[in-house]
Design an enzyme around this catalytic site. Structure first.
Site, PDB file in Angstrom:
ATOM      1  N   TYR A  15       0.939  -1.179  -0.080  1.00  0.00           N
ATOM      2  CA  TYR A  15      -0.060   0.155  -0.112  1.00  0.00           C
ATOM      3  C   TYR A  15       0.930   1.199   0.039  1.00  0.00           C
ATOM      4  CZ  TYR A  15      -3.803  -3.112   0.984  1.00  0.00           C
ATOM      5  OH  TYR A  15      -4.697  -4.217   0.553  1.00  0.00           O
ATOM      6  N   GLY A  31      -5.838 -12.369  13.439  1.00  0.00           N
ATOM      7  CA  GLY A  31      -6.805 -12.062  12.250  1.00  0.00           C
ATOM      8  C   GLY A  31      -7.584 -13.320  12.117  1.00  0.00           C
ATOM      9  N   ARG A  32      -7.403 -14.214  11.035  1.00  0.00           N
ATOM     10  CA  ARG A  32      -8.120 -15.196  10.603  1.00  0.00           C
ATOM     11  C   ARG A  32      -8.478 -16.099  11.815  1.00  0.00           C
ATOM     12  NH1 ARG A  32      -4.115 -17.577   6.439  1.00  0.00           N
ATOM     13  NH2 ARG A  32      -2.534 -16.781   7.695  1.00  0.00           N
ATOM     14  N   CYS A  40     -11.770 -16.682   3.637  1.00  0.00           N
ATOM     15  CA  CYS A  40     -11.575 -15.272   3.732  1.00  0.00           C
ATOM     16  C   CYS A  40     -10.912 -14.718   2.526  1.00  0.00           C
ATOM     17  CB  CYS A  40     -10.916 -15.041   5.075  1.00  0.00           C
ATOM     18  SG  CYS A  40      -9.352 -16.339   5.013  1.00  0.00           S
ATOM     19  N   ALA A  79     -19.671 -32.444   6.793  1.00  0.00           N
ATOM     20  CA  ALA A  79     -20.965 -32.023   6.776  1.00  0.00           C
ATOM     21  C   ALA A  79     -22.116 -32.571   7.709  1.00  0.00           C
ATOM     22  CB  ALA A  79     -21.701 -32.007   5.369  1.00  0.00           C
ATOM     23  N   LYS A  87      -1.379 -29.812   4.536  1.00  0.00           N
ATOM     24  CA  LYS A  87      -2.621 -30.115   4.758  1.00  0.00           C
ATOM     25  C   LYS A  87      -2.923 -30.247   6.306  1.00  0.00           C
ATOM     26  CE  LYS A  87      -5.685 -29.466   2.202  1.00  0.00           C
ATOM     27  NZ  LYS A  87      -6.055 -30.317   1.089  1.00  0.00           N
ATOM     28  N   ALA A 100     -25.647 -46.963   8.506  1.00  0.00           N
ATOM     29  CA  ALA A 100     -27.093 -46.441   8.704  1.00  0.00           C
ATOM     30  C   ALA A 100     -27.903 -47.260   7.575  1.00  0.00           C
ATOM     31  CB  ALA A 100     -27.303 -45.095   8.702  1.00  0.00           C
TER      32      ALA A 100
HETATM   33  C1  FAD Z   1      -7.574 -35.379  -1.080  1.00  0.00           C
HETATM   34  C2  FAD Z   1      -8.607 -34.257  -0.987  1.00  0.00           C
HETATM   35  C3  FAD Z   1      -8.213 -33.116  -0.336  1.00  0.00           C
HETATM   36  C4  FAD Z   1      -9.330 -32.351  -0.270  1.00  0.00           C
HETATM   37  N1  FAD Z   1      -8.958 -30.825   0.215  1.00  0.00           N
HETATM   38  C5  FAD Z   1      -9.808 -30.132   0.416  1.00  0.00           C
HETATM   39  C6  FAD Z   1      -9.584 -28.677   1.266  1.00  0.00           C
HETATM   40  O1  FAD Z   1      -8.449 -28.298   1.001  1.00  0.00           O
HETATM   41  N2  FAD Z   1     -10.620 -28.004   1.189  1.00  0.00           N
HETATM   42  C7  FAD Z   1     -11.767 -28.354   1.205  1.00  0.00           C
HETATM   43  O2  FAD Z   1     -12.792 -27.237   1.468  1.00  0.00           O
HETATM   44  N3  FAD Z   1     -12.337 -29.426   0.562  1.00  0.00           N
HETATM   45  C8  FAD Z   1     -11.305 -30.491   0.615  1.00  0.00           C
HETATM   46  N4  FAD Z   1     -11.646 -31.615  -0.237  1.00  0.00           N
HETATM   47  C9  FAD Z   1     -13.141 -31.910  -0.265  1.00  0.00           C
HETATM   48  C10 FAD Z   1     -13.706 -32.400   1.123  1.00  0.00           C
HETATM   49  O3  FAD Z   1     -13.024 -33.089   1.847  1.00  0.00           O
HETATM   50  C11 FAD Z   1     -15.177 -32.889   0.943  1.00  0.00           C
HETATM   51  O4  FAD Z   1     -15.572 -31.950  -0.034  1.00  0.00           O
HETATM   52  C12 FAD Z   1     -15.757 -32.868   2.296  1.00  0.00           C
HETATM   53  O5  FAD Z   1     -15.055 -33.413   3.380  1.00  0.00           O
HETATM   54  C13 FAD Z   1     -16.976 -33.628   2.005  1.00  0.00           C
HETATM   55  O6  FAD Z   1     -17.736 -33.664   3.610  1.00  0.00           O
HETATM   56  P1  FAD Z   1     -19.076 -34.745   3.481  1.00  0.00           P
HETATM   57  O7  FAD Z   1     -19.334 -34.585   4.985  1.00  0.00           O
HETATM   58  O8  FAD Z   1     -19.886 -34.083   2.419  1.00  0.00           O
HETATM   59  O9  FAD Z   1     -18.625 -36.224   3.099  1.00  0.00           O
HETATM   60  P2  FAD Z   1     -17.451 -37.083   3.325  1.00  0.00           P
HETATM   61  O10 FAD Z   1     -16.402 -36.630   3.802  1.00  0.00           O
HETATM   62  O11 FAD Z   1     -17.290 -38.211   2.137  1.00  0.00           O
HETATM   63  O12 FAD Z   1     -18.194 -38.147   4.636  1.00  0.00           O
HETATM   64  C14 FAD Z   1     -19.409 -38.936   4.238  1.00  0.00           C
HETATM   65  C15 FAD Z   1     -19.380 -39.715   5.394  1.00  0.00           C
HETATM   66  O13 FAD Z   1     -20.438 -40.793   5.426  1.00  0.00           O
HETATM   67  C16 FAD Z   1     -19.790 -42.003   5.931  1.00  0.00           C
HETATM   68  N5  FAD Z   1     -21.198 -43.048   5.293  1.00  0.00           N
HETATM   69  C17 FAD Z   1     -21.420 -43.070   4.265  1.00  0.00           C
HETATM   70  N6  FAD Z   1     -22.446 -44.040   4.229  1.00  0.00           N
HETATM   71  C18 FAD Z   1     -22.863 -44.219   5.439  1.00  0.00           C
HETATM   72  C19 FAD Z   1     -23.971 -44.843   5.821  1.00  0.00           C
HETATM   73  N7  FAD Z   1     -24.681 -45.646   5.225  1.00  0.00           N
HETATM   74  N8  FAD Z   1     -23.788 -44.995   7.334  1.00  0.00           N
HETATM   75  C20 FAD Z   1     -23.081 -44.267   8.045  1.00  0.00           C
HETATM   76  N9  FAD Z   1     -21.804 -43.765   7.311  1.00  0.00           N
HETATM   77  C21 FAD Z   1     -22.093 -43.457   6.231  1.00  0.00           C
HETATM   78  C22 FAD Z   1     -18.606 -42.039   5.171  1.00  0.00           C
HETATM   79  O14 FAD Z   1     -17.896 -43.227   5.622  1.00  0.00           O
HETATM   80  C23 FAD Z   1     -18.013 -40.666   5.489  1.00  0.00           C
HETATM   81  O15 FAD Z   1     -17.262 -40.716   6.686  1.00  0.00           O
HETATM   82  C24 FAD Z   1     -10.476 -32.616  -0.405  1.00  0.00           C
HETATM   83  C25 FAD Z   1     -10.854 -33.990  -0.612  1.00  0.00           C
HETATM   84  C26 FAD Z   1     -10.045 -34.803  -0.962  1.00  0.00           C
HETATM   85  C27 FAD Z   1     -10.220 -36.092  -1.275  1.00  0.00           C
END
Ligand code: FAD
Length: 648
Positions: free
Chosen positions: A179, A324-325, A355, A403, A440, A467
């Site tokens: 800046y 900050g973050r 961010c 999630a 990571k 499940a």
């Molecule tokens: C190598 C890699 C690097 C990544 N890096 C990043 C990053 O830096 N930043 C970022 O934001 N995202 C990153 N991602 C993406 C991110 O990790 C995923 O988008 C996110 O974690 C998905 O979360 P989720 O909860 O939707 O699903 P998942 O993490 O896939 O979780 C789903 C869970 O449900 C369980 N499950 C499935 N079926 C059943 C059932 N019938 N009963 C009980 N359990 C079940 C599974 O075992 C699993 O644990 C990365 C992904 C990978 C592969």
């Protein structure tokens, strides 16, 4: 660990701070186009004040419209009409025993025509270089005339007067990050021949005059903090040894504290350092400045853990810690420390996704609002405030990834009775492989935090249990949240079933590869897997059908990854499709053969929705979140889960 130092009071000039934790200035883009404070700005800062931080240095406040702007909706200190809004902001912060400093800012050669409508201005007509200057437009600046520079000295001082009129306790002048003040301090970017150029005396004159005029206008006892990039980190730019001389000069001119940062637009990764930098990597700069000045010095940047912060103070490397973050992620960081709940802090993972990567897309409509990967409340403190559930429901969550865990935590926090099923014996889902590539590992904080919250809130976690509709029905739920994630896409390419083919997930889960590897798919997952393999000395080629790789990655980390690819080197073939996988490699669409021992597929994720249909035929309400809803990333999954659960 005890946090006595962090929690001890300190003075900046005559200003008493209740502890050593300061909210570092971060642009939010939450104001109006005219620079007026909005309700969103007040709510955002009030939340951080409530969280126990001693001083908030409010984000870059423009002292010059429009030339000085860095974002379209930056807070303004350039017009008396802005004072009443600033006053309201000060009041909501003061209510919680927190002090306020406004930052006086002019973007200099970092302003852009798309924001200001004008050519950028700077000390001299020298264009910034490198990858990051493309982001800001890369337009060469115009050198300010001597009288324009003098007018800007007045503008900074007028900004300080407005800050004081609004009831602020201090101001900070921004002499970092490319800046305007840094443009003048820099031996690289200041080639002036008037009184504002030449040796260090001349280059500090602009900053000195600003400090002196502020003191003249608002009184000697009104503290002035100076933010400085102690290392500009570009060849020929400012280095720590000269920054020490500069800080000594500025201390004599009246500066009451230094806020020591680094970087410029030539090395933007140092401005908002991602997890590729070690925690606390920049502290040595604050330590260097502290050796030569008698006023308090603040260390800032990648200080996310309270233990590290306490150590920095104990070892005498700095007097204050800038957060900050860390305060975006958890505004209650200071109060949790004070209450002995350090282990409950939601620690920033320096992913930059919510961010700085969001701010990058700012435009005149004000898109690009600051958020946080796993704190969706940032900037929405009022409208997203969690309310206790009106009717307590029985909630079943299927999947213990990011999630599913977020949905469980928010539902439980609102008073619902929650059971979460995870078919594996551990939580985290894809995070377990996402943490494996270089730099990571801190992503695992997301799992650690959500897991601890589930335990605290009494979520019943069924590990190692898949499940099924029958298992779910036994619990008689009112709501079922399907968060089953996704699985890697394996396309029907000829040869895809050969023994030399694996997925990126396999590799990151420990499956061995040969020494020559082709990674098919150059998105984030493919590129991070290539990074992981190339770091082990393997010869890696990434094949991507789009014209560029890693476009789904946060932009600062992407830049650093591309630099590593150039260094290893990793070979990258873009605009290329794979036609066939053969025993010793792959054949591309235009017939080229790439020889490899192992072919790694990284072609995205397909949602695991096989339970959706059987579950939808029941009496409960069914929702889908995360990759199971739309394959995305941790941030999209967590945010969607948060919004669902806050409304259940
Ligand atoms: C190598 C890699 C690097 C990544 N890096 C990043 C990053 O830096 N930043 C970022 O934001 N995202 C990153 N991602 C993406 C991110 O990790 C995923 O988008 C996110 O974690 C998905 O979360 P989720 O909860 O939707 O699903 P998942 O993490 O896939 O979780 C789903 C869970 O449900 C369980 N499950 C499935 N079926 C059943 C059932 N019938 N009963 C009980 N359990 C079940 C599974 O075992 C699993 O644990 C990365 C992904 C990978 C592969």
């Amino acid at each position: 660990m005890k946090f006595d130092r962090l929690l001890s009071p300190i003075k900046i000039g005559g200003l008493e701070l209740k502890n050593r934790m300061v909210m570092a200035p971060m642009v939010t883009n939450y104001c109006t186009r005219e620079g007026f404070v909005t309700q969103r700005v007040k709510d955002y800062y009030e939340e951080r004040a409530k969280g126990g931080v001693a001083l908030i240095i409010v984000e870059a406040g423009s002292i010059s419209y429009p030339f000085g702007l860095t974002t379209a909706k930056q807070i303004g200190l350039y017009d008396d009409r802005q004072i009443s809004g600033l006053k309201e902001l000060v009041e909501v912060i003061h209510k919680h025993g927190c002090k306020v400093a406004f930052q006086l800012h002019h973007a200099g050669h970092r302003s852009t025509r798309n924001i200001t409508g004008h050519q950028p201005v700077s000390a001299s007509e020298i264009q910034t270089k490198g990858r990051w200057s493309q982001w800001i437009g890369g337009e060469p600046p115009r050198a300010l005339t001597t009288s324009e520079a003098e007018e800007l000295v007045e503008a900074y001082a007028s900004g300080a007067a407005r800050a004081k009129a609004a009831g602020a306790d201090a101001v900070e002048i921004h002499g970092g990050h490319g800046y305007l003040i840094l443009n003048f301090l820099s031996p690289l970017y200041n080639k002036r021949t008037d009184k504002y150029g030449g040796g260090v005396e001349g280059r500090t004159r602009f900053a000195r005059e600003i400090v002196q005029l502020i003191k003249q206008k608002v009184g000697r006892d009104f503290p002035v903090i100076c933010r400085i990039s102690a290392e500009e980190s570009v060849e020929g730019g400012l280095v720590l040894e000269e920054a020490k001389v500069i800080c000594s000069i500025l201390e004599k001119a009246g500066v009451d504290a230094f806020d020591v940062t680094s970087g410029s637009h030539d090395r933007y990764q140092e401005v908002v350092p991602p997890a590729d930098f070690a925690p606390g990597w920049r502290v040595y700069m604050a330590e260097g400045i502290k050796q030569v000045v008698g006023v308090p010095v603040m260390a800032v940047g990648r200080i996310q853990s309270p233990e590290l912060a306490e150590d920095i103070l104990r070892e005498g490397k700095a007097d204050l810690i800038g957060l900050g973050r860390a305060l975006l992620c958890d505004p209650e960081f200071p109060s949790k420390l004070a209450q002995g709940k350090a282990d409950e802090i939601r620690q920033c993972i320096a992913c930059n996704q919510g961010c700085i990567d969001r701010l990058r897309v700012f435009d005149l409509e004000g898109n690009g609002l600051l958020t946080c990967l796993y704190n969706p409340m940032v900037g929405h403190e009022r409208e997203f405030a969690l309310k206790p559930a009106e009717v307590k429901k029985r909630v079943v969550v299927i999947g213990g990834g990011a999630a599913g865990m977020e949905a469980a935590v928010i539902a439980a926090e609102r008073g619902h009775e929650v059971t979460l099923f995870e078919k594996e014996n551990v939580l985290g889902g894809q995070i377990r492989v996402a943490v494996i590539p270089p730099h990571k590992d801190e992503v695992s904080n997301v799992t650690r935090y959500l897991e601890s919250q589930m335990a605290k809130l009494g979520v019943k976690v069924e590990l190692g249990r898949a499940a099924t509709p029958e298992v779910v029905a036994q619990l008689k739920p009112d709501v079922v949240i399907l968060a089953a994630g996704g699985i890697p896409i394996v396309p029907a390419i000829p040869g895809v079933n050969r023994g030399n083919v694996v997925t990126a997930w396999d590799v990151l889960s420990g499956k061995e590869t040969g020494n020559r590897v082709v990674v098919v798919g150059g998105g984030m997952v493919g590129c991070e897997t290539a990074d992981f393999l190339a770091e082990q000395g393997k010869k890696v080629t990434v094949v991507e059908m789009l014209p560029a790789i890693a476009q789904d990655m946060e932009f600062v980390r992407r830049g650093m990854l591309l630099d590593r690819f150039a260094e290893y080197p990793v070979e990258v073939k873009t605009n290329a499709e794979i036609r066939e996988i053969v025993a010793d490699g792959v054949i591309t669409g235009d017939g080229e053969k790439i020889t490899a021992d192992t072919v790694v597929l990284a072609l995205g994720v397909i949602a695991s929705r096989e339970l959706e249909l059987p579950l939808s035929r029941k009496s409960w309400a069914l929702y889908c979140v995360g990759d199971c809803d739309t394959p995305g990333n941790i941030m999209t999954g967590v945010h969607r889960a948060f919004h669902l659960a806050r409304q259940l």
